[in-house]
Design a protein around this motif. Structure first.
Motif, PDB file in Angstrom:
ATOM      1  N   ALA A   1       0.833  -1.207   0.000  1.00  0.00           N
ATOM      2  CA  ALA A   1       0.000   0.000   0.000  1.00  0.00           C
ATOM      3  C   ALA A   1       0.870   1.260   0.000  1.00  0.00           C
ATOM      4  O   ALA A   1       0.375   2.370  -0.212  1.00  0.00           O
ATOM      5  CB  ALA A   1      -0.942   0.004   1.206  1.00  0.00           C
ATOM      6  N   GLY A   2       2.165   1.071   0.281  1.00  0.00           N
ATOM      7  CA  GLY A   2       3.091   2.211   0.279  1.00  0.00           C
ATOM      8  C   GLY A   2       3.157   2.900   1.640  1.00  0.00           C
ATOM      9  O   GLY A   2       3.625   4.030   1.738  1.00  0.00           O
ATOM     10  N   ALA A   3       2.698   2.197   2.665  1.00  0.00           N
ATOM     11  CA  ALA A   3       2.706   2.775   4.031  1.00  0.00           C
ATOM     12  C   ALA A   3       4.107   2.701   4.621  1.00  0.00           C
ATOM     13  O   ALA A   3       4.917   1.891   4.181  1.00  0.00           O
ATOM     14  CB  ALA A   3       1.720   2.041   4.927  1.00  0.00           C
TER      15      ALA A   3
ATOM     16  N   PRO B   1      15.175   8.347  -3.512  1.00  0.00           N
ATOM     17  CA  PRO B   1      15.219   9.297  -2.395  1.00  0.00           C
ATOM     18  C   PRO B   1      14.940   8.584  -1.070  1.00  0.00           C
ATOM     19  O   PRO B   1      14.117   7.661  -1.025  1.00  0.00           O
ATOM     20  CB  PRO B   1      14.111  10.301  -2.713  1.00  0.00           C
ATOM     21  CG  PRO B   1      13.479   9.894  -3.989  1.00  0.00           C
ATOM     22  CD  PRO B   1      14.203   8.735  -4.554  1.00  0.00           C
ATOM     23  N   SER B   2      15.637   9.011  -0.009  1.00  0.00           N
ATOM     24  CA  SER B   2      15.496   8.287   1.257  1.00  0.00           C
ATOM     25  C   SER B   2      14.094   8.455   1.837  1.00  0.00           C
ATOM     26  O   SER B   2      13.678   7.701   2.696  1.00  0.00           O
ATOM     27  CB  SER B   2      16.549   8.745   2.258  1.00  0.00           C
ATOM     28  OG  SER B   2      16.430  10.135   2.460  1.00  0.00           O
ATOM     29  N   SER B   3      13.355   9.448   1.323  1.00  0.00           N
ATOM     30  CA  SER B   3      11.986   9.636   1.804  1.00  0.00           C
ATOM     31  C   SER B   3      11.002   8.677   1.116  1.00  0.00           C
ATOM     32  O   SER B   3       9.848   8.566   1.516  1.00  0.00           O
ATOM     33  CB  SER B   3      11.549  11.075   1.520  1.00  0.00           C
ATOM     34  OG  SER B   3      11.605  11.318   0.125  1.00  0.00           O
TER      35      SER B   3
ATOM     36  N   VAL C   1      15.508   0.697   5.556  1.00  0.00           N
ATOM     37  CA  VAL C   1      14.259  -0.059   5.714  1.00  0.00           C
ATOM     38  C   VAL C   1      14.533  -1.250   6.634  1.00  0.00           C
ATOM     39  O   VAL C   1      15.525  -1.954   6.464  1.00  0.00           O
ATOM     40  CB  VAL C   1      13.726  -0.550   4.345  1.00  0.00           C
ATOM     41  CG1 VAL C   1      12.437  -1.342   4.516  1.00  0.00           C
ATOM     42  CG2 VAL C   1      13.526   0.619   3.385  1.00  0.00           C
ATOM     43  N   THR C   2      13.676  -1.446   7.625  1.00  0.00           N
ATOM     44  CA  THR C   2      13.873  -2.554   8.565  1.00  0.00           C
ATOM     45  C   THR C   2      13.218  -3.832   8.041  1.00  0.00           C
ATOM     46  O   THR C   2      12.427  -3.807   7.105  1.00  0.00           O
ATOM     47  CB  THR C   2      13.271  -2.203   9.941  1.00  0.00           C
ATOM     48  OG1 THR C   2      11.907  -1.810   9.739  1.00  0.00           O
ATOM     49  CG2 THR C   2      14.035  -1.070  10.608  1.00  0.00           C
TER      50      THR C   2
ATOM     51  N   ILE D   1       8.180   0.362  -1.254  1.00  0.00           N
ATOM     52  CA  ILE D   1       7.600  -0.131  -2.507  1.00  0.00           C
ATOM     53  C   ILE D   1       7.879   0.841  -3.661  1.00  0.00           C
ATOM     54  O   ILE D   1       8.022   0.412  -4.819  1.00  0.00           O
ATOM     55  CB  ILE D   1       6.074  -0.412  -2.356  1.00  0.00           C
ATOM     56  CG1 ILE D   1       5.554  -1.330  -3.489  1.00  0.00           C
ATOM     57  CG2 ILE D   1       5.253   0.877  -2.299  1.00  0.00           C
ATOM     58  CD1 ILE D   1       5.976  -2.766  -3.389  1.00  0.00           C
ATOM     59  N   ASP D   2       8.024   2.127  -3.359  1.00  0.00           N
ATOM     60  CA  ASP D   2       8.345   3.106  -4.404  1.00  0.00           C
ATOM     61  C   ASP D   2       9.825   3.017  -4.802  1.00  0.00           C
ATOM     62  O   ASP D   2      10.169   3.192  -5.975  1.00  0.00           O
ATOM     63  CB  ASP D   2       7.979   4.523  -3.952  1.00  0.00           C
ATOM     64  CG  ASP D   2       6.466   4.664  -3.732  1.00  0.00           C
ATOM     65  OD1 ASP D   2       5.709   3.975  -4.449  1.00  0.00           O
ATOM     66  OD2 ASP D   2       6.059   5.432  -2.846  1.00  0.00           O
TER      67      ASP D   2
END
Lengths: 193, 193
Positions: free
Chosen positions: A191-193, B79-81, B143-144, B85-86
């Motif tokens: 979902a991109g959360a 980008p780190s933000s 990302v964990t 999934i993006d």
């Protein structure tokens, strides 16, 4: 006939062979272990070994077909109104039951496979075949492509990640809570959360 | 030196060897083809073959490492933000470019691999290794777990399904529209739609 004939009825011969095989695979490696040694360690004969397993690799993989059938059957039996991902979750719930009381077994199996490329390949093949069986069950259920393949991929990914997390820890005996949580996390991730 | 020495600079020798190998693998099967036959069909020598490929299997898999590096690098450079999934989608966009004008090549490669269990295993290993590389790139990105593994599983699932759909059809030359659509469908499937 000898010893094996006298002892034809072996209380938990399968379990003893499994235990002996796992101990030897861990101690000296899978490649360095023979069926004769496994049988000997279990206090049984080679003939008895071959009554339960086709070869020494099958001690590690005999559960994989059962897992595949159980997973796919539960998917096929989900209500036809169920969304594909919910049918897949029903399959995951069914297989979680297979591992009841088997965490230590699963953890040791994973360690044996992790150090042997040939066994790792075998495991990848089993996982690919599980994915195909789940996708086929979904298509029988009326799910079209690519939703069937994607739901199967998602289900096997959840199984794989949940299984590793379950075998990595020593507090929680049951696999199902890990499956539930991992499914929730997959939904959040996609979902991109 | 002979012929090969005289022709040291081979305009697109790699492409000719690839073309010859694919033709022979399709005609008589991978196992039945020798490097000598591939070189001969391409009008080149075995020595030239080994300048481009370590063995006959590498003609099919030399792109896999490039794909892995390209995918993982694009994930690492997101980008780190970006949501995991993006970042994975940025990786998919990068690899889609690798297959520009290669649909026919990809389709034939898939057909050759589909009929050979050993090549199928190799392909599964490459896909597992791609998944590991993408998960590692996500972890480097902060990302964990298990989100990193789940996003990597989702990304490789999308790649796999989109790739098959792209090579199954003959109208659309570009892979990217299939990746976009498959990602949208994965999101819908996991959301339970």
């Amino acid at each position: 006939m000898g010893y094996d004939g006298l002892m034809r009825w072996q209380p938990d011969a399968r379990g003893r062979l499994e235990e002996a095989a796992f101990a030897l695979y861990s101690e000296r490696g899978f490649d360095q272990t023979t069926v004769a040694e496994i049988a000997d360690r279990a206090g049984l004969t080679e003939r008895t070994f071959f009554r339960y397993f086709a070869d020494k690799r099958e001690v590690l993989f005999s559960g994989s077909d059962l897992l595949k059938t159980g997973f796919a059957d539960a998917v096929a039996q989900a209500p036809s109104s169920a969304a594909p991902i919910d049918a897949v979750f029903a399959g995951l719930q069914a297989v979680a039951g297979f591992f009841e009381g088997r965490r230590e077994f699963a953890r040791r199996r994973r360690g044996i496979i992790a150090v042997n490329p040939e066994l790792q390949e075998r495991e990848l093949i089993k996982m690919a075949s599980l994915k195909d069986a789940v996708a086929a069950a979904l298509r029988q259920h009326g799910v079209t492509e690519p939703a069937a393949s994607l739901a199967a991929e998602a289900g096997v990914a959840v199984f794989h990640v949940a299984f590793e997390r379950w075998t990595d820890q020593a507090d929680e005996e049951k696999l199902l809570p890990f499956i539930r949580e991992t499914m929730t996390q997959l939904k959040a991730v996609t979902a991109g959360a």
